[in-house]
Design a protein around this motif. Sequence first.
Motif, PDB file in Angstrom:
ATOM      1  N   ASP A  70     -23.366  39.094  37.714  1.00 58.24           N
ATOM      2  CA  ASP A  70     -23.304  38.467  38.863  1.00 58.24           C
ATOM      3  C   ASP A  70     -23.570  37.355  38.812  1.00 58.24           C
ATOM      4  O   ASP A  70     -23.151  36.571  39.643  1.00 58.24           O
ATOM      5  CB  ASP A  70     -23.998  39.586  39.921  1.00 58.24           C
ATOM      6  CG  ASP A  70     -23.334  40.680  39.952  1.00 58.24           C
ATOM      7  OD1 ASP A  70     -22.126  41.066  39.834  1.00 58.24           O
ATOM      8  OD2 ASP A  70     -24.067  41.931  40.369  1.00 58.24           O
ATOM      9  N   ARG A  74     -19.944  35.943  36.224  1.00 60.09           N
ATOM     10  CA  ARG A  74     -18.757  35.603  37.444  1.00 60.09           C
ATOM     11  C   ARG A  74     -18.803  34.238  37.881  1.00 60.09           C
ATOM     12  O   ARG A  74     -17.781  33.786  38.648  1.00 60.09           O
ATOM     13  CB  ARG A  74     -18.912  36.653  38.594  1.00 60.09           C
ATOM     14  CG  ARG A  74     -18.921  38.147  37.990  1.00 60.09           C
ATOM     15  CD  ARG A  74     -18.983  39.084  39.029  1.00 60.09           C
ATOM     16  NE  ARG A  74     -17.712  39.174  39.823  1.00 60.09           N
ATOM     17  CZ  ARG A  74     -17.446  39.320  41.262  1.00 60.09           C
ATOM     18  NH1 ARG A  74     -18.877  39.643  41.828  1.00 60.09           N
ATOM     19  NH2 ARG A  74     -16.389  39.448  41.665  1.00 60.09           N
ATOM     20  N   ARG A 195     -13.692  47.948  34.834  1.00 58.56           N
ATOM     21  CA  ARG A 195     -14.780  47.599  35.380  1.00 58.56           C
ATOM     22  C   ARG A 195     -15.084  46.154  35.030  1.00 58.56           C
ATOM     23  O   ARG A 195     -15.286  45.320  35.590  1.00 58.56           O
ATOM     24  CB  ARG A 195     -16.110  48.510  35.118  1.00 58.56           C
ATOM     25  CG  ARG A 195     -17.310  47.727  35.886  1.00 58.56           C
ATOM     26  CD  ARG A 195     -18.483  48.499  35.646  1.00 58.56           C
ATOM     27  NE  ARG A 195     -19.660  47.891  36.129  1.00 58.56           N
ATOM     28  CZ  ARG A 195     -20.483  47.872  37.299  1.00 58.56           C
ATOM     29  NH1 ARG A 195     -20.040  49.099  38.081  1.00 58.56           N
ATOM     30  NH2 ARG A 195     -21.373  47.458  37.476  1.00 58.56           N
ATOM     31  N   GLU A 198     -11.680  43.639  35.862  1.00 54.32           N
ATOM     32  CA  GLU A 198     -11.296  43.572  36.999  1.00 54.32           C
ATOM     33  C   GLU A 198     -12.131  43.073  37.878  1.00 54.32           C
ATOM     34  O   GLU A 198     -12.114  42.415  39.235  1.00 54.32           O
ATOM     35  CB  GLU A 198     -10.724  44.904  37.658  1.00 54.32           C
ATOM     36  CG  GLU A 198      -9.347  45.437  36.812  1.00 54.32           C
ATOM     37  CD  GLU A 198      -8.896  46.756  37.714  1.00 54.32           C
ATOM     38  OE1 GLU A 198      -9.237  47.225  38.541  1.00 54.32           O
ATOM     39  OE2 GLU A 198      -8.119  47.416  36.538  1.00 54.32           O
ATOM     40  N   TYR A 199     -13.518  43.809  37.662  1.00 48.79           N
ATOM     41  CA  TYR A 199     -14.823  43.077  38.745  1.00 48.79           C
ATOM     42  C   TYR A 199     -15.602  42.137  37.964  1.00 48.79           C
ATOM     43  O   TYR A 199     -15.831  41.189  38.759  1.00 48.79           O
ATOM     44  CB  TYR A 199     -15.603  44.493  38.901  1.00 48.79           C
ATOM     45  CG  TYR A 199     -16.850  44.004  39.789  1.00 48.79           C
ATOM     46  CD1 TYR A 199     -16.888  43.482  40.960  1.00 48.79           C
ATOM     47  CD2 TYR A 199     -18.091  43.806  38.965  1.00 48.79           C
ATOM     48  CE1 TYR A 199     -18.099  42.983  41.493  1.00 48.79           C
ATOM     49  CE2 TYR A 199     -19.368  43.627  39.291  1.00 48.79           C
ATOM     50  CZ  TYR A 199     -19.294  43.258  40.641  1.00 48.79           C
ATOM     51  OH  TYR A 199     -20.667  42.708  41.334  1.00 48.79           O
ATOM     52  N   GLU A 200     -15.810  42.248  36.643  1.00 46.59           N
ATOM     53  CA  GLU A 200     -16.614  41.324  35.910  1.00 46.59           C
ATOM     54  C   GLU A 200     -16.152  40.093  35.421  1.00 46.59           C
ATOM     55  O   GLU A 200     -16.582  39.172  35.204  1.00 46.59           O
ATOM     56  CB  GLU A 200     -17.431  41.978  35.006  1.00 46.59           C
ATOM     57  CG  GLU A 200     -18.363  43.211  35.361  1.00 46.59           C
ATOM     58  CD  GLU A 200     -19.256  43.541  34.191  1.00 46.59           C
ATOM     59  OE1 GLU A 200     -18.985  43.351  32.813  1.00 46.59           O
ATOM     60  OE2 GLU A 200     -19.720  44.876  34.499  1.00 46.59           O
ATOM     61  N   HIS A 201     -14.541  40.288  35.328  1.00 42.45           N
ATOM     62  CA  HIS A 201     -13.715  38.974  34.776  1.00 42.45           C
ATOM     63  C   HIS A 201     -14.311  38.861  33.431  1.00 42.45           C
ATOM     64  O   HIS A 201     -14.243  37.694  32.997  1.00 42.45           O
ATOM     65  CB  HIS A 201     -13.807  37.943  35.714  1.00 42.45           C
ATOM     66  CG  HIS A 201     -13.364  38.338  36.967  1.00 42.45           C
ATOM     67  ND1 HIS A 201     -12.143  38.728  37.359  1.00 42.45           N
ATOM     68  CD2 HIS A 201     -14.188  38.192  38.160  1.00 42.45           C
ATOM     69  CE1 HIS A 201     -12.013  39.036  38.740  1.00 42.45           C
ATOM     70  NE2 HIS A 201     -13.287  38.636  39.161  1.00 42.45           N
ATOM     71  N   LYS A 274     -14.846  54.097  39.850  1.00 44.70           N
ATOM     72  CA  LYS A 274     -14.129  53.224  40.781  1.00 44.70           C
ATOM     73  C   LYS A 274     -12.884  52.707  39.721  1.00 44.70           C
ATOM     74  O   LYS A 274     -11.910  52.447  40.213  1.00 44.70           O
ATOM     75  CB  LYS A 274     -14.865  52.078  41.406  1.00 44.70           C
ATOM     76  CG  LYS A 274     -15.893  52.694  42.592  1.00 44.70           C
ATOM     77  CD  LYS A 274     -16.535  51.630  43.162  1.00 44.70           C
ATOM     78  CE  LYS A 274     -17.625  51.932  44.197  1.00 44.70           C
ATOM     79  NZ  LYS A 274     -18.028  50.733  44.786  1.00 44.70           N
ATOM     80  N   TRP A 275     -13.288  52.498  38.336  1.00 46.40           N
ATOM     81  CA  TRP A 275     -12.603  51.939  37.376  1.00 46.40           C
ATOM     82  C   TRP A 275     -11.971  53.095  36.332  1.00 46.40           C
ATOM     83  O   TRP A 275     -12.348  52.554  35.109  1.00 46.40           O
ATOM     84  CB  TRP A 275     -13.014  50.614  36.958  1.00 46.40           C
ATOM     85  CG  TRP A 275     -13.206  49.940  38.008  1.00 46.40           C
ATOM     86  CD1 TRP A 275     -12.594  48.916  38.613  1.00 46.40           C
ATOM     87  CD2 TRP A 275     -14.567  49.555  38.694  1.00 46.40           C
ATOM     88  NE1 TRP A 275     -13.104  48.172  39.671  1.00 46.40           N
ATOM     89  CE2 TRP A 275     -14.466  48.415  39.694  1.00 46.40           C
ATOM     90  CE3 TRP A 275     -15.776  50.047  38.510  1.00 46.40           C
ATOM     91  CZ2 TRP A 275     -15.405  47.893  40.658  1.00 46.40           C
ATOM     92  CZ3 TRP A 275     -16.988  49.819  39.303  1.00 46.40           C
ATOM     93  CH2 TRP A 275     -16.675  48.661  40.219  1.00 46.40           C
TER      94      TRP A 275
END
Length: 293
Positions: A70, A74, A195, A198-201, A274-275
Amino acid sequence: MTDLDRVRSHSLEWAHRFGLLSENWSEQDFLDFDLPLFAALTHPHARGSVLDLLSDWYVWGWYLDDLIVDRFKRTGDIDGAREFLGAVAEGDTVVGRSLRDLLARTPRPELARHLPNAIGDGLWEVENTARSRVPDPVDYVQMRRLSGGVPWAMVLIEVGLGVEVTVPESLDWQRFADAFADVVDLHNDLVSYRRETEYEHDVNNAVVVWQVHFGLSVTEAVLRVEQLLAARTALFDELCERLATPDTMLLITAMREWLAGDLRWHAETARYRKWPLRTFAPRGLGTSATRIG
């Protein structure tokens, strides 16, 4: 109250006390990830204060990993990551204060040399992501053995056993340790692929590496990584039998239990729910994981 309920309560209080649930994680994140369950599954014979300590270590390790994502991955903040990771243990931060508490409670000073993400591997991953630099497969597998935290986990296995196990310095033992690391890391890459992308790239995932370097679709890359994971699991099982002696059996058994617990935790935690990619477990150790508990 069961030992698992007790250690969940302990680690929740510890995380609150050191501020881990005031910056990057919420209490719901802590409950969803259920790292005390990870500790109980990977160290099925640990009890009391030893299980508390192991659980706190795993909470710290995953917290640091998510904080790096985070705060640095990102955002592409390479300089910030270099400064932060260069002084993890010394900093007056949530990570630094909680780490010093763990090191003071753990009679294994070498742990400080094996911290996940803190020995150059974390910065390597941040640089890869910030620069959209997908590592080549050989470099990736070698570096993943560090960033996946396996050297750190190996010391924690001995902490859970309450003994230090001396193993012969041989090629087969190195292959055994590498196979152990690869099973842990490749399986995590499969479960966490969505995850991480899509979220952490993130580009530091075996599925991404295989897809880019071999020109594969995601489905084809997943199949290739599954095949490699199956081969590494078979080698680990083979070397378990070959290297087993009265002096090494305790450690080998503990490593097999750790892997089985790791596979089961990945199936039960809400961290990746979620993923979902698809239900997956390697043959052999994956089936034994269902019997741990």
